[in-house]
Design a protein around this motif. Structure first.
Motif, PDB file in Angstrom:
ATOM      1  N   ASN A 183       0.814  -1.207   0.000  1.00 21.85           N
ATOM      2  CA  ASN A 183       0.000   0.000   0.000  1.00 21.85           C
ATOM      3  C   ASN A 183       0.852   1.263   0.000  1.00 21.85           C
ATOM      4  O   ASN A 183       1.983   1.273   0.500  1.00 21.85           O
ATOM      5  CB  ASN A 183      -0.902   0.017   1.238  1.00 21.85           C
ATOM      6  CG  ASN A 183      -1.951  -1.064   1.206  1.00 21.85           C
ATOM      7  OD1 ASN A 183      -3.043  -0.861   0.700  1.00 21.85           O
ATOM      8  ND2 ASN A 183      -1.625  -2.232   1.738  1.00 21.85           N
ATOM      9  N   THR A 184       0.302   2.325  -0.521  1.00 22.15           N
ATOM     10  CA  THR A 184       0.963   3.622  -0.424  1.00 22.15           C
ATOM     11  C   THR A 184       0.837   4.144   1.000  1.00 22.15           C
ATOM     12  O   THR A 184      -0.078   3.763   1.756  1.00 22.15           O
ATOM     13  CB  THR A 184       0.339   4.639  -1.385  1.00 22.15           C
ATOM     14  OG1 THR A 184      -1.030   4.875  -0.985  1.00 22.15           O
ATOM     15  CG2 THR A 184       0.384   4.133  -2.820  1.00 22.15           C
ATOM     16  N   LEU A 185       1.732   5.048   1.356  1.00 16.70           N
ATOM     17  CA  LEU A 185       1.634   5.657   2.678  1.00 16.70           C
ATOM     18  C   LEU A 185       0.349   6.474   2.811  1.00 16.70           C
ATOM     19  O   LEU A 185      -0.231   6.557   3.894  1.00 16.70           O
ATOM     20  CB  LEU A 185       2.854   6.543   2.935  1.00 16.70           C
ATOM     21  CG  LEU A 185       4.148   5.812   3.305  1.00 16.70           C
ATOM     22  CD1 LEU A 185       5.289   6.801   3.463  1.00 16.70           C
ATOM     23  CD2 LEU A 185       3.979   5.000   4.585  1.00 16.70           C
ATOM     24  N   ALA A 186      -0.101   7.078   1.716  1.00 16.65           N
ATOM     25  CA  ALA A 186      -1.340   7.856   1.778  1.00 16.65           C
ATOM     26  C   ALA A 186      -2.511   6.967   2.176  1.00 16.65           C
ATOM     27  O   ALA A 186      -3.325   7.332   3.040  1.00 16.65           O
ATOM     28  CB  ALA A 186      -1.606   8.527   0.432  1.00 16.65           C
ATOM     29  N   ARG A 187      -2.616   5.791   1.558  1.00 15.66           N
ATOM     30  CA  ARG A 187      -3.696   4.870   1.903  1.00 15.66           C
ATOM     31  C   ARG A 187      -3.556   4.381   3.343  1.00 15.66           C
ATOM     32  O   ARG A 187      -4.547   4.266   4.074  1.00 15.66           O
ATOM     33  CB  ARG A 187      -3.704   3.687   0.936  1.00 15.66           C
ATOM     34  CG  ARG A 187      -4.804   2.662   1.225  1.00 15.66           C
ATOM     35  CD  ARG A 187      -4.872   1.596   0.144  1.00 15.66           C
ATOM     36  NE  ARG A 187      -5.835   0.564   0.463  1.00 15.66           N
ATOM     37  CZ  ARG A 187      -7.134   0.651   0.286  1.00 15.66           C
ATOM     38  NH1 ARG A 187      -7.641   1.765  -0.220  1.00 15.66           N
ATOM     39  NH2 ARG A 187      -7.942  -0.338   0.600  1.00 15.66           N
ATOM     40  N   LEU A 188      -2.332   4.116   3.749  1.00 10.70           N
ATOM     41  CA  LEU A 188      -2.095   3.657   5.111  1.00 10.70           C
ATOM     42  C   LEU A 188      -2.508   4.718   6.123  1.00 10.70           C
ATOM     43  O   LEU A 188      -3.166   4.426   7.127  1.00 10.70           O
ATOM     44  CB  LEU A 188      -0.623   3.289   5.278  1.00 10.70           C
ATOM     45  CG  LEU A 188      -0.161   2.860   6.666  1.00 10.70           C
ATOM     46  CD1 LEU A 188      -0.971   1.682   7.181  1.00 10.70           C
ATOM     47  CD2 LEU A 188       1.325   2.510   6.643  1.00 10.70           C
ATOM     48  N   GLY A 189      -2.137   5.967   5.869  1.00 11.25           N
ATOM     49  CA  GLY A 189      -2.485   7.044   6.784  1.00 11.25           C
ATOM     50  C   GLY A 189      -3.986   7.227   6.933  1.00 11.25           C
ATOM     51  O   GLY A 189      -4.498   7.445   8.037  1.00 11.25           O
ATOM     52  N   GLU A 190      -4.701   7.142   5.811  1.00 12.56           N
ATOM     53  CA  GLU A 190      -6.158   7.239   5.873  1.00 12.56           C
ATOM     54  C   GLU A 190      -6.751   6.096   6.693  1.00 12.56           C
ATOM     55  O   GLU A 190      -7.673   6.289   7.493  1.00 12.56           O
ATOM     56  CB  GLU A 190      -6.745   7.216   4.457  1.00 12.56           C
ATOM     57  CG  GLU A 190      -6.421   8.450   3.629  1.00 12.56           C
ATOM     58  CD  GLU A 190      -6.846   8.284   2.177  1.00 12.56           C
ATOM     59  OE1 GLU A 190      -7.338   7.184   1.829  1.00 12.56           O
ATOM     60  OE2 GLU A 190      -6.691   9.248   1.408  1.00 12.56           O
ATOM     61  N   ALA A 191      -6.211   4.895   6.491  1.00 13.80           N
ATOM     62  CA  ALA A 191      -6.751   3.715   7.160  1.00 13.80           C
ATOM     63  C   ALA A 191      -6.573   3.789   8.670  1.00 13.80           C
ATOM     64  O   ALA A 191      -7.441   3.332   9.427  1.00 13.80           O
ATOM     65  CB  ALA A 191      -6.084   2.457   6.619  1.00 13.80           C
ATOM     66  N   ILE A 192      -5.468   4.345   9.128  1.00 15.49           N
ATOM     67  CA  ILE A 192      -5.230   4.439  10.574  1.00 15.49           C
ATOM     68  C   ILE A 192      -6.378   5.177  11.254  1.00 15.49           C
ATOM     69  O   ILE A 192      -6.938   4.719  12.256  1.00 15.49           O
ATOM     70  CB  ILE A 192      -3.882   5.125  10.852  1.00 15.49           C
ATOM     71  CG1 ILE A 192      -2.727   4.194  10.472  1.00 15.49           C
ATOM     72  CG2 ILE A 192      -3.775   5.537  12.328  1.00 15.49           C
ATOM     73  CD1 ILE A 192      -1.365   4.849  10.549  1.00 15.49           C
ATOM     74  N   GLY A 193      -6.743   6.328  10.704  1.00 14.63           N
ATOM     75  CA  GLY A 193      -7.830   7.099  11.299  1.00 14.63           C
ATOM     76  C   GLY A 193      -9.178   6.415  11.177  1.00 14.63           C
ATOM     77  O   GLY A 193      -9.985   6.424  12.126  1.00 14.63           O
ATOM     78  N   ILE A 194      -9.448   5.810  10.016  1.00 10.65           N
ATOM     79  CA  ILE A 194     -10.738   5.143   9.800  1.00 10.65           C
ATOM     80  C   ILE A 194     -10.914   3.985  10.773  1.00 10.65           C
ATOM     81  O   ILE A 194     -11.963   3.839  11.424  1.00 10.65           O
ATOM     82  CB  ILE A 194     -10.848   4.651   8.351  1.00 10.65           C
ATOM     83  CG1 ILE A 194     -10.931   5.828   7.381  1.00 10.65           C
ATOM     84  CG2 ILE A 194     -12.065   3.743   8.177  1.00 10.65           C
ATOM     85  CD1 ILE A 194     -10.800   5.427   5.921  1.00 10.65           C
ATOM     86  N   LEU A 206     -15.213   6.962   4.528  1.00 15.65           N
ATOM     87  CA  LEU A 206     -14.607   5.848   3.796  1.00 15.65           C
ATOM     88  C   LEU A 206     -14.119   6.261   2.411  1.00 15.65           C
ATOM     89  O   LEU A 206     -13.583   5.441   1.670  1.00 15.65           O
ATOM     90  CB  LEU A 206     -15.607   4.699   3.658  1.00 15.65           C
ATOM     91  CG  LEU A 206     -16.066   4.055   4.965  1.00 15.65           C
ATOM     92  CD1 LEU A 206     -16.970   2.859   4.678  1.00 15.65           C
ATOM     93  CD2 LEU A 206     -14.895   3.638   5.820  1.00 15.65           C
ATOM     94  N   GLY A 207     -14.287   7.501   2.048  1.00 14.30           N
ATOM     95  CA  GLY A 207     -13.830   7.989   0.757  1.00 14.30           C
ATOM     96  C   GLY A 207     -14.938   8.704   0.010  1.00 14.30           C
ATOM     97  O   GLY A 207     -16.108   8.318   0.065  1.00 14.30           O
ATOM     98  N   GLU A 208     -14.547   9.803  -0.648  1.00 14.03           N
ATOM     99  CA  GLU A 208     -15.480  10.596  -1.455  1.00 14.03           C
ATOM    100  C   GLU A 208     -16.661  11.087  -0.632  1.00 14.03           C
ATOM    101  O   GLU A 208     -17.797  11.177  -1.117  1.00 14.03           O
ATOM    102  CB  GLU A 208     -15.961   9.794  -2.670  1.00 14.03           C
ATOM    103  CG  GLU A 208     -14.823   9.384  -3.594  1.00 14.03           C
ATOM    104  CD  GLU A 208     -15.303   8.610  -4.819  1.00 14.03           C
ATOM    105  OE1 GLU A 208     -16.506   8.269  -4.876  1.00 14.03           O
ATOM    106  OE2 GLU A 208     -14.473   8.370  -5.710  1.00 14.03           O
ATOM    107  N   GLY A 209     -16.384  11.392   0.625  1.00 15.25           N
ATOM    108  CA  GLY A 209     -17.415  11.950   1.483  1.00 15.25           C
ATOM    109  C   GLY A 209     -18.442  10.969   2.003  1.00 15.25           C
ATOM    110  O   GLY A 209     -19.449  11.384   2.616  1.00 15.25           O
ATOM    111  N   HIS A 210     -18.218   9.673   1.804  1.00 12.94           N
ATOM    112  CA  HIS A 210     -19.170   8.671   2.279  1.00 12.94           C
ATOM    113  C   HIS A 210     -18.858   8.335   3.729  1.00 12.94           C
ATOM    114  O   HIS A 210     -17.924   7.595   4.026  1.00 12.94           O
ATOM    115  CB  HIS A 210     -19.103   7.406   1.420  1.00 12.94           C
ATOM    116  CG  HIS A 210     -20.140   6.386   1.770  1.00 12.94           C
ATOM    117  ND1 HIS A 210     -21.479   6.575   1.531  1.00 12.94           N
ATOM    118  CD2 HIS A 210     -20.045   5.177   2.382  1.00 12.94           C
ATOM    119  CE1 HIS A 210     -22.160   5.535   1.949  1.00 12.94           C
ATOM    120  NE2 HIS A 210     -21.311   4.673   2.480  1.00 12.94           N
TER     121      HIS A 210
END
Length: 335
Positions: free
Chosen positions: A108-119, A131-135
């Motif tokens: 995974n990219t670091l960007a995806r990893l960073g988002e996942a940590i918070g989610i 979860l993405g695109e404002g959903h």
């Protein structure tokens, strides 16, 4: 200092549960497993069984990733375990080296990893997450709870992300020089993000082998230098050999590396780790009699390490757990 044990989820699953119970009896507080579902058994099924048969042990993956398990699935799974067994989990997460590459995909990219940590953390603790695109969603049955998310990292951008976002930092090597360098990077990133750097738990994970026969111990633990070499090779590809972004002490040893077969990942008989010199095994691992382990652990503790997690992938799992319980962990409890 806390202590953990890291196991591969090899069949029979009953043996993994038994080793985790043995670890708890010996004073270990954390029980970790690899999470690479093609190579090993499903860890979250095992966690349920481990939690049922232990009293205090905290369990989690070292490490999961945000692609083989979608973040909402990971959050729901952890929240279920916490509801059943009382907040005894921790989520170790990274880019997904073996799990992704064995499946024919890039980590995974670091960007995806960073988002996942918070989610993952927000959903598992009962909050709403995007979860993405404002959903935006919230898992309605979750009522509070606690899920620390610890991030594995080596490179400068990943270390910065760990300091900014994660509840803990996982470093998979036990070399004091490199540990000091990386802890400083994580703590500085925490300060820059307005966080208390002391709030980021520091976990060092590495093989430990207790015994007088150093040659045998090195052969049993040489695989670890090969595993770390996979991550180092990625850093060299990104930054170059002498970029100043990564210490030469970490990158120099992989020059003789020619390839890596994940079929032998994390195993003492890995044929792709002959390039790893004895000096690297000694630096990255804890080998020798109990006094040598205590000495190195004191050095790591002085650098700010909060937990040492023993990689027990060798021919002396039980003996090492018992030696730690008798001769090593009590010294740190008393301190």
């Amino acid at each position: 200092m806390d202590f953990g044990v890291v196991l591969q989820a090899d069949p029979p699953s009953s043996a993994v549960v038994s080793l985790m119970r043995r670890a708890e009896r010996n004073g270990f507080r954390y029980g970790w497993t690899f999470d690479s579902v093609v190579l090993w058994q499903e860890p979250f099924v095992l966690y349920s069984r481990i939690l049922e048969h232990t009293d205090r042990l905290i369990v989690g993956p070292m490490v999961t990733n945000p692609s083989t398990r979608a973040p909402e699935v990971t959050a729901s799974t952890f929240a279920t375990l916490n509801e059943m067994y009382g907040n005894r989990t921790v989520c170790g997460i990274g880019r997904g080296d073996s799990a992704m590459r064995v499946a024919g995909r890039r980590p995974n990219t670091l960007a995806r990893l960073g988002e996942a940590i918070g989610i993952i953390r927000d959903l598992a603790e009962g909050r709403e997450a995007d979860l993405g695109e404002g959903h935006r969603v919230r898992i309605p049955w979750i009522r509070g709870g606690r899920l620390p998310v610890w991030m594995a990292a080596y490179g400068p951008k990943a270390l910065t992300m760990a300091g900014r976002l994660a509840d803990g930092f996982i470093l998979q090597l036990a070399d004091p020089f490199l540990t000091e360098w990386m802890i400083k990077a994580v703590r500085q990133a925490a300060v820059d993000a307005g966080r208390d750097p002391a709030a980021v738990t520091i976990c060092v994970a590495a093989p430990a082998y207790v015994g007088e026969d150093l040659d045998h111990a090195r052969e049993q633990c040489r695989w670890f230098g090969g595993m770390v070499g996979n991550h180092v090779a990625d850093l060299v590809a990104r930054y170059g050999e002498h970029s100043g972004m990564v210490p030469d002490e970490l990158t120099d040893y992989i020059k003789a590396r020619t390839g890596y077969d994940y079929a032998h990942h994390g195993r003492a008989d890995n044929p792709d780790t002959a390039f790893v010199p004895d000096a690297i095994v000694d630096r990255f691992c804890l080998l020798g009699p109990p006094a040598a382990h205590r000495e190195k652990l004191r050095a790591l503790k002085a650098l700010g390490v909060d937990q040492f997690a023993v990689y027990a992938m060798h021919d002396a799992k039980e003996a090492t757990l018992d030696a730690y319980g008798t001769d090593i962990i009590p010294a740190f409890r008393e301190a």
